[in-house]
Design a protein around this motif. Sequence first.
Motif, PDB file in Angstrom:
ATOM      1  N   ASP A  68       0.856  -1.197   0.000  1.00  0.00           N
ATOM      2  CA  ASP A  68       0.000   0.000   0.000  1.00  0.00           C
ATOM      3  C   ASP A  68       0.891   1.246   0.000  1.00  0.00           C
ATOM      4  OD1 ASP A  68      -1.964   1.855   0.237  1.00  0.00           O
ATOM      5  OD2 ASP A  68      -2.705   1.197   2.182  1.00  0.00           O
ATOM      6  N   PRO A  69       1.528   1.531  -1.131  1.00  0.00           N
ATOM      7  CA  PRO A  69       2.497   2.639  -1.161  1.00  0.00           C
ATOM      8  C   PRO A  69       1.899   3.997  -0.833  1.00  0.00           C
ATOM      9  CG  PRO A  69       2.017   1.828  -3.384  1.00  0.00           C
ATOM     10  CD  PRO A  69       1.417   0.854  -2.432  1.00  0.00           C
ATOM     11  N   LYS A  70       0.617   4.222  -1.173  1.00  0.00           N
ATOM     12  CA  LYS A  70       0.020   5.527  -0.913  1.00  0.00           C
ATOM     13  C   LYS A  70      -0.033   5.841   0.576  1.00  0.00           C
ATOM     14  CE  LYS A  70      -2.786   5.892  -5.080  1.00  0.00           C
ATOM     15  NZ  LYS A  70      -4.155   6.058  -5.627  1.00  0.00           N
ATOM     16  N   ASN A  71      -0.252   4.814   1.404  1.00  0.00           N
ATOM     17  CA  ASN A  71      -0.362   5.030   2.843  1.00  0.00           C
ATOM     18  C   ASN A  71       0.971   4.890   3.572  1.00  0.00           C
ATOM     19  OD1 ASN A  71      -3.069   5.703   3.431  1.00  0.00           O
ATOM     20  ND2 ASN A  71      -3.698   3.614   3.019  1.00  0.00           N
ATOM     21  N   PHE A  72       1.859   4.016   3.062  1.00  0.00           N
ATOM     22  CA  PHE A  72       3.026   3.644   3.863  1.00  0.00           C
ATOM     23  C   PHE A  72       4.374   4.050   3.267  1.00  0.00           C
ATOM     24  CE2 PHE A  72      -0.296   0.794   5.308  1.00  0.00           C
ATOM     25  CZ  PHE A  72      -0.105   0.784   6.684  1.00  0.00           C
ATOM     26  N   GLN A  73       4.392   4.550   2.020  1.00  0.00           N
ATOM     27  CA  GLN A  73       5.682   4.891   1.436  1.00  0.00           C
ATOM     28  C   GLN A  73       6.337   6.063   2.168  1.00  0.00           C
ATOM     29  OE1 GLN A  73       7.089   2.949  -0.993  1.00  0.00           O
ATOM     30  NE2 GLN A  73       8.907   4.114  -0.444  1.00  0.00           N
ATOM     31  N   GLY A  74       5.561   7.087   2.525  1.00  0.00           N
ATOM     32  CA  GLY A  74       6.110   8.237   3.250  1.00  0.00           C
ATOM     33  C   GLY A  74       6.691   7.848   4.596  1.00  0.00           C
ATOM     34  N   LEU A 260     -20.932  -0.286   8.818  1.00  0.00           N
ATOM     35  CA  LEU A 260     -19.923   0.757   8.666  1.00  0.00           C
ATOM     36  C   LEU A 260     -19.057   0.394   7.477  1.00  0.00           C
ATOM     37  CD1 LEU A 260     -18.716   1.569  12.295  1.00  0.00           C
ATOM     38  CD2 LEU A 260     -20.124   2.967  10.803  1.00  0.00           C
ATOM     39  N   GLY A 261     -18.971   1.283   6.531  1.00  0.00           N
ATOM     40  CA  GLY A 261     -18.142   1.049   5.358  1.00  0.00           C
ATOM     41  C   GLY A 261     -17.097   2.146   5.228  1.00  0.00           C
ATOM     42  N   ARG A 262     -15.913   1.778   4.769  1.00  0.00           N
ATOM     43  CA  ARG A 262     -14.840   2.762   4.602  1.00  0.00           C
ATOM     44  C   ARG A 262     -14.420   2.780   3.137  1.00  0.00           C
ATOM     45  NH1 ARG A 262      -9.328   2.809   4.297  1.00  0.00           N
ATOM     46  NH2 ARG A 262      -9.193   0.561   4.559  1.00  0.00           N
ATOM     47  N   TYR A 263     -14.353   3.966   2.588  1.00  0.00           N
ATOM     48  CA  TYR A 263     -13.790   4.090   1.263  1.00  0.00           C
ATOM     49  C   TYR A 263     -13.101   5.439   1.144  1.00  0.00           C
ATOM     50  CZ  TYR A 263     -18.434   6.227   0.599  1.00  0.00           C
ATOM     51  OH  TYR A 263     -19.582   6.951   0.727  1.00  0.00           O
ATOM     52  N   ASP A 264     -11.913   5.425   0.570  1.00  0.00           N
ATOM     53  CA  ASP A 264     -11.178   6.666   0.328  1.00  0.00           C
ATOM     54  C   ASP A 264     -10.254   6.436  -0.860  1.00  0.00           C
ATOM     55  OD1 ASP A 264      -8.542   5.660   1.302  1.00  0.00           O
ATOM     56  OD2 ASP A 264      -9.544   5.635   3.246  1.00  0.00           O
ATOM     57  N   ALA A 265      -9.677   7.521  -1.310  1.00  0.00           N
ATOM     58  CA  ALA A 265      -8.858   7.461  -2.526  1.00  0.00           C
ATOM     59  C   ALA A 265      -7.594   6.634  -2.333  1.00  0.00           C
ATOM     60  CB  ALA A 265      -8.486   8.882  -2.981  1.00  0.00           C
ATOM     61  N   ASN A 266      -7.176   6.403  -1.071  1.00  0.00           N
ATOM     62  CA  ASN A 266      -5.953   5.664  -0.817  1.00  0.00           C
ATOM     63  C   ASN A 266      -6.170   4.161  -0.763  1.00  0.00           C
ATOM     64  OD1 ASN A 266      -4.371   7.990  -0.595  1.00  0.00           O
ATOM     65  ND2 ASN A 266      -4.987   8.293   1.527  1.00  0.00           N
ATOM     66  N   THR A 267      -7.406   3.730  -0.805  1.00  0.00           N
ATOM     67  CA  THR A 267      -7.697   2.302  -0.772  1.00  0.00           C
ATOM     68  C   THR A 267      -7.626   1.764  -2.193  1.00  0.00           C
ATOM     69  OG1 THR A 267      -9.146   2.608   1.125  1.00  0.00           O
ATOM     70  CG2 THR A 267      -9.361   0.548  -0.090  1.00  0.00           C
ATOM     71  N   THR A 268      -6.636   0.973  -2.463  1.00  0.00           N
ATOM     72  CA  THR A 268      -6.442   0.470  -3.818  1.00  0.00           C
ATOM     73  C   THR A 268      -6.315  -1.049  -3.794  1.00  0.00           C
ATOM     74  OG1 THR A 268      -4.061   0.886  -3.559  1.00  0.00           O
ATOM     75  CG2 THR A 268      -5.357   2.554  -4.701  1.00  0.00           C
TER      76      THR A 268
END
Length: 513
Positions: A68-74, A260-268
Amino acid sequence: MAGGKLTPRQKMINLMYLVFIAMLALNMSKEVLSAFGLFNEKFEKSNVAAVQTNEAILQTLAQKASEDPKNFQGPKQIADKVTNLTKAFYSYIGELKAGITEGVEVDEETGKLPYEAMDKADAIDYTWFKGDGYTEKGNEVLATINKYREDVKAAVGTDKKYKAIVDDLNSKFNTDDVKNKEGITVPYLDYHYRGFPGIASLTKLSAMQSDAKSIESSLLNALIGNTYQSTASYSNYQAIVVLDKNAYFQGETVTGKVVLGRYDANTTPTKFVGPGKIENGQAVISLTAGAVGEQNINGQFVFVEDGKEIPLKFEGKYVVVPQPKEATISADKMNVVYRGVVNPMTISFAGVSDTDVTASGPGLSRASGTGKYNMSPGQGTEAVINVTAKLPGGKTASSKKVFRIKGIPAPVGTIGGEMYGAKGQKSRLAVSQIGAKLPDFDFDVNLTVTGFTFKAPGQAAVIVNGNRVNSQCEAAMARASRGDAVTITDIKVRLEGSDIMLPRTAPIVYEIQ
């Protein structure tokens, strides 16, 4: 000991302080030296464990960054910087510790350093200090500690989430001058290392290594923990109503659940199988509605976690109803079917597939086409059609409609296909066929004339079998004059293909010209 110009009195006080420290060192008991040694052992063991633990956390963070590079690369980039800085600093302190133990022989029986014999301060005093100041090595040690502190702060940045860790870093690696218990300001290295037994300095350096690993551990846990906290934050969730299906009939129980549902642009997800595509962390569905009735939507997401693919299947239902193309208008008094003909019908149940609809009634049968039926009513004055539908969800619904049964209306006679006011030569009538028609009747039927009565003016009536005039009719017609009207009455009409005889047919008149 303090930098800058000192008064003779201050120099004397500093000298006395050094002598006092030296006296303490000379008189330090064996028990105290052994205690320092035991503390050093504990720090050494703790440091080995910390190295292994931090490496494991870093590997986990690296795995998450690849998945999950969008969340964890930084966070992974910050972790790499801090880990490299700590590793270099940890190694540098290890070299300083090696300098203290150089030439000290380990006890063959216990495998430990001779703590009680490490009461001298020579290893550091002669290499770090020179007069009231520092040697080149001493300045290097101080600069290395300061550089490590500032480099780690720069790597972490100004994010307020890490403020507590930065504050701890500043506290543990603060190299400012220190006031001793007499209120005298003493430089950092002097206060902590000048004149102390070798085992005490060794222990302090081990503690410094422990502090560095502690800072590294806190930051690694914060980096991976804060990232998890961010992705799992309730601000990224939404309460979603999930009904068991997307269409209900009046009076039917509405069933479903709220999740409860979660969706965001970082979920790939790694893969998505289904009728749509991923946009901003959501599967946007796009498909053409199928046949009328209940339909299914299914598919799955695939995520990678710890190097393994995790499939998340989904399934839903929707109901397709016929698209309205025209208004439904019925004349309440016109629910009529005719005996003797095939009455075409269309039977459907709103929101239910044709395959789940059954209809029954006297003379009712399936025809070709969706919802198409034929009805051939028999005796009686009414016919009831019953319809049963299997609704989405398994329940059934029933309906019925009553139709009046009527016979075919009386036809109108024809001569040579002409209705009303036929005329012509006698010869035409002699060869013309007597027939019948049903004007304004919506069914295509074939009628056959089986007999009629022929009447010429002043002549006896002639009863004819069949649909053409006979010789008796021709003889009577021969005596008729121009302008006379020949009447065809009592026309007997049968529905072709059956034994049904239609009601009395209206007569027709033929004017002779």
